[in-house]
Design a protein around this motif. Structure first.
Motif, PDB file in Angstrom:
ATOM      1  N   ASP A   1      -5.288  31.694  36.184  1.00  0.00           N
ATOM      2  CA  ASP A   1      -6.451  31.582  35.314  1.00  0.00           C
ATOM      3  C   ASP A   1      -6.675  32.930  34.632  1.00  0.00           C
ATOM      4  O   ASP A   1      -6.995  33.926  35.303  1.00  0.00           O
ATOM      5  CB  ASP A   1      -7.701  31.213  36.115  1.00  0.00           C
ATOM      6  N   GLN A   2      -6.487  32.971  33.316  1.00  0.00           N
ATOM      7  CA  GLN A   2      -6.684  34.208  32.569  1.00  0.00           C
ATOM      8  C   GLN A   2      -8.051  34.193  31.881  1.00  0.00           C
ATOM      9  O   GLN A   2      -8.437  33.199  31.285  1.00  0.00           O
ATOM     10  CB  GLN A   2      -5.584  34.395  31.530  1.00  0.00           C
ATOM     11  N   TYR A   3      -8.735  35.328  31.971  1.00  0.00           N
ATOM     12  CA  TYR A   3     -10.078  35.455  31.407  1.00  0.00           C
ATOM     13  C   TYR A   3     -10.134  36.634  30.445  1.00  0.00           C
ATOM     14  O   TYR A   3      -9.468  37.651  30.650  1.00  0.00           O
ATOM     15  CB  TYR A   3     -11.108  35.665  32.523  1.00  0.00           C
TER      16      TYR A   3
ATOM     17  N   MET B   1      -8.098  37.066  43.173  1.00  0.00           N
ATOM     18  CA  MET B   1      -7.913  37.802  41.924  1.00  0.00           C
ATOM     19  C   MET B   1      -7.146  39.075  42.228  1.00  0.00           C
ATOM     20  O   MET B   1      -7.054  39.498  43.385  1.00  0.00           O
ATOM     21  CB  MET B   1      -9.258  38.149  41.279  1.00  0.00           C
TER      22      MET B   1
ATOM     23  N   GLN C   1     -15.681  37.751  34.189  1.00  0.00           N
ATOM     24  CA  GLN C   1     -15.458  36.313  34.320  1.00  0.00           C
ATOM     25  C   GLN C   1     -14.483  36.012  35.452  1.00  0.00           C
ATOM     26  O   GLN C   1     -14.673  35.043  36.208  1.00  0.00           O
ATOM     27  CB  GLN C   1     -14.927  35.753  33.003  1.00  0.00           C
ATOM     28  N   ALA C   2     -13.443  36.825  35.564  1.00  0.00           N
ATOM     29  CA  ALA C   2     -12.453  36.615  36.625  1.00  0.00           C
ATOM     30  C   ALA C   2     -13.098  36.764  37.997  1.00  0.00           C
ATOM     31  O   ALA C   2     -12.875  35.960  38.912  1.00  0.00           O
ATOM     32  CB  ALA C   2     -11.296  37.596  36.465  1.00  0.00           C
TER      33      ALA C   2
ATOM     34  N   ASP D   1     -11.763  29.950  41.661  1.00  0.00           N
ATOM     35  CA  ASP D   1     -10.422  30.486  41.868  1.00  0.00           C
ATOM     36  C   ASP D   1     -10.305  31.039  43.277  1.00  0.00           C
ATOM     37  O   ASP D   1     -11.294  31.466  43.886  1.00  0.00           O
ATOM     38  CB  ASP D   1     -10.119  31.585  40.842  1.00  0.00           C
TER      39      ASP D   1
ATOM     40  N   GLN E   1      -7.447  39.202  34.369  1.00  0.00           N
ATOM     41  CA  GLN E   1      -7.890  39.436  32.995  1.00  0.00           C
ATOM     42  C   GLN E   1      -6.683  39.405  32.070  1.00  0.00           C
ATOM     43  O   GLN E   1      -5.639  39.985  32.350  1.00  0.00           O
ATOM     44  CB  GLN E   1      -8.596  40.783  32.866  1.00  0.00           C
TER      45      GLN E   1
ATOM     46  N   THR F   1      -4.750  29.253  43.128  1.00  0.00           N
ATOM     47  CA  THR F   1      -5.297  29.549  41.804  1.00  0.00           C
ATOM     48  C   THR F   1      -5.780  30.991  41.806  1.00  0.00           C
ATOM     49  O   THR F   1      -6.665  31.347  42.592  1.00  0.00           O
ATOM     50  CB  THR F   1      -6.460  28.603  41.453  1.00  0.00           C
TER      51      THR F   1
ATOM     52  N   ALA G   1     -15.365  33.912  38.915  1.00  0.00           N
ATOM     53  CA  ALA G   1     -14.615  32.706  39.281  1.00  0.00           C
ATOM     54  C   ALA G   1     -14.229  32.721  40.754  1.00  0.00           C
ATOM     55  O   ALA G   1     -14.191  31.679  41.411  1.00  0.00           O
ATOM     56  CB  ALA G   1     -13.375  32.574  38.407  1.00  0.00           C
TER      57      ALA G   1
ATOM     58  N   ALA H   1      -7.125  34.431  39.634  1.00  0.00           N
ATOM     59  CA  ALA H   1      -7.804  34.905  38.429  1.00  0.00           C
ATOM     60  C   ALA H   1      -7.294  36.290  38.032  1.00  0.00           C
ATOM     61  O   ALA H   1      -7.024  37.135  38.888  1.00  0.00           O
ATOM     62  CB  ALA H   1      -9.314  34.975  38.668  1.00  0.00           C
TER      63      ALA H   1
END
Length: 309
Positions: free
Chosen positions: A206-208, A226, A213-214, A223, A179, A175, A217, A177
């Protein structure tokens, strides 16, 4: 695509509450004076005087405004982020563009916006420019003029110790992360496609809306890793105080560019001239060094350079 070359991180909004627990040292803006969400600048920004010859090149429609409205996504420390008052945008990107405008006899106010809306805002006239770590690419130059001023690459990070054993080339089934609206989205989607083409599990992406936020996570363990712009990851590593570590090397270095309305080429050229003047008198390097991002300095700003898609 309307993204930068990577992701961003700051301690703003609701995410500040999360990071307050996991990152004990969320101190200054995102590189401000020590009072916001970053580590603070080591010294004041150099003062810049007006260059009359350059100021004379500014189109009358721009010059008459005096103070320009700039669109920026203020979740990208240390490039652009919100100070402790939750309103003031600061960062090295802001300091540098303020210096550029000072050379031209202009000033700026910065308005926080979602990253993916800024170029459209410049096109519509809502903003006089976009200053938000935009990576220069062909798609963006179809929508606006872009003036290069920095070079950044993509970098990965994960929790200290890499508990999920992630690497940029071995992220299948992990998973990750990122943006939204950044070129990193394209990067991770292409990697996921390679996974599935090889019969391996896809990467869960996972897009933020914000890089803050990323990063939160990954710090929290939600997550596994990143990816973001190199100066952003470098700053996040420092701010996490050992809770994050980098993965692999920086790759795909590309220029950042200021976003100027498509029919304002003359203004873009005036900005280019101001950047060259700041480079010549040492102000450009002083500002980058002040924020610890001088590794990405360039020496030849250009308007609408030839770049790959």
């Amino acid at each position: 695509m309307v993204g930068r070359s990577g992701v961003r991180w700051a301690c703003t909004g609701a995410v500040a509450a999360v990071l307050a627990v996991t990152l004990a040292a969320c101190g200054g803006g995102s590189g401000g004076d020590g009072s916001g969400s970053g580590t603070g600048k080591p010294s004041p920004t150099p003062k810049v005087g007006v260059d009359k010859a350059l100021a004379a090149k500014v189109p009358a429609a721009i010059k008459s405004k005096g103070t320009l409205k700039i669109g920026t996504d203020s979740s990208y420390a240390p490039n652009e982020f919100l100070a402790s008052d939750g309103k003031t945008v600061e960062g090295w990107d802001v300091d540098l563009y303020n210096a550029v405008l000072a050379k031209l006899g202009l000033k700026a106010t910065y308005e926080s916006a979602k990253f993916g809306t800024i170029i459209a805002g410049v096109e519509s006239g809502k903003y006089d420019a976009g200053v938000s770590s935009f990576t220069v690419n062909a798609d963006r130059m179809k929508q606006a003029n872009m003036v290069t001023y920095y070079s950044a690459g993509v970098w990965w990070a994960t929790k200290k110790g890499n508990p999920k054993n992630v690497s940029p080339d071995a992220a299948c089934g992990k998973t990750v992360a990122v943006q939204t609206d950044t070129i990193e989205v394209d990067d991770i989607q292409a990697r996921s496609k390679k996974c599935t083409s090889a019969g391996k599990p896809a990467i869960k992406i996972d897009q933020y809306d914000g890089q803050d936020q990323a990063t939160a996570a990954v710090v929290s363990g939600k997550d596994d890793a990143m990816l973001a712009d190199s100066p952003i990851v470098a700053y996040a590593l420092k701010q996490s105080k050992g809770q994050l570590e980098s993965l692999g090397k920086i790759y795909e270095a590309a220029p950042y560019g200021y976003v100027i309305k498509k029919d304002q080429l003359a203004f873009a050229q005036a900005i280019q001239g101001a950047l060259k003047a700041l480079m010549a008198d040492g102000t450009y390097e002083k500002i980058l060094t002040n924020w610890g991002v001088q590794v990405g300095k360039i020496d030849n700003p250009t308007v609408n350079p030839s770049v790959s898609q």
